[in-house]
Scaffold this motif. Structure first.
Motif, PDB file in Angstrom:
ATOM      1  N   ALA A  62       0.961  -1.244  -0.024  1.00 48.94           N
ATOM      2  CA  ALA A  62       0.060  -0.107  -0.118  1.00 48.94           C
ATOM      3  C   ALA A  62       0.839   1.214   0.116  1.00 48.94           C
ATOM      4  N   LEU A  67      -1.617   3.659  -1.989  1.00 46.41           N
ATOM      5  CA  LEU A  67      -2.966   3.484  -1.540  1.00 46.41           C
ATOM      6  C   LEU A  67      -3.177   4.225  -0.355  1.00 46.41           C
ATOM      7  N   GLN A  71      -8.658   2.999   1.249  1.00 46.32           N
ATOM      8  CA  GLN A  71      -8.693   2.004   0.129  1.00 46.32           C
ATOM      9  C   GLN A  71      -8.108   0.719   0.575  1.00 46.32           C
ATOM     10  N   ILE A  72      -7.203   0.624   1.494  1.00 44.35           N
ATOM     11  CA  ILE A  72      -6.822  -0.638   2.298  1.00 44.35           C
ATOM     12  C   ILE A  72      -7.844  -1.152   3.009  1.00 44.35           C
TER      13      ILE A  72
END
Length: 93
Positions: A62, A67, A71-72
């Motif tokens: 990530a 990211l 999002q994660i």
């Protein structure tokens, strides 16, 4: 000289009593995730426990590809796994 400080969120979790840790009879299960408040990017992550070696790889990926924490966190992970706990680690379970 002006100081450039980054506003951060530090998410720390004692996960010993979480279901994922109990399934492995963990006596120590802990996480700390550091997130930049301005852009929601992950700055660092630390894990102690059964799946720490896998979780750190997810967060490293990530970080490498930019990211966001959202999002994660919002990704769908198999349950019950330690990665399915990411949404709780980031405070939005």
């Amino acid at each position: 000289m002006a100081s450039s400080r980054t506003a951060i969120d530090v998410h720390t979790n004692d996960m010993r009593h979480w279901f994922s840790a109990k399934t492995y009879a963990e006596t120590v299960a802990w996480s700390k995730i550091i997130v930049d408040q301005t852009n929601d990017r992950i700055l660092g992550a630390h894990f102690v426990g059964h799946a720490g070696q896998e979780l750190v790889n997810l967060f490293g990926l990530a970080m490498r590809f930019g990211l966001t924490a959202a999002q994660i966190r919002d990704n769908v992970y198999a349950y019950p796994t330690f990665s399915s706990d990411i949404k709780h680690m980031l405070g939005h379970g």
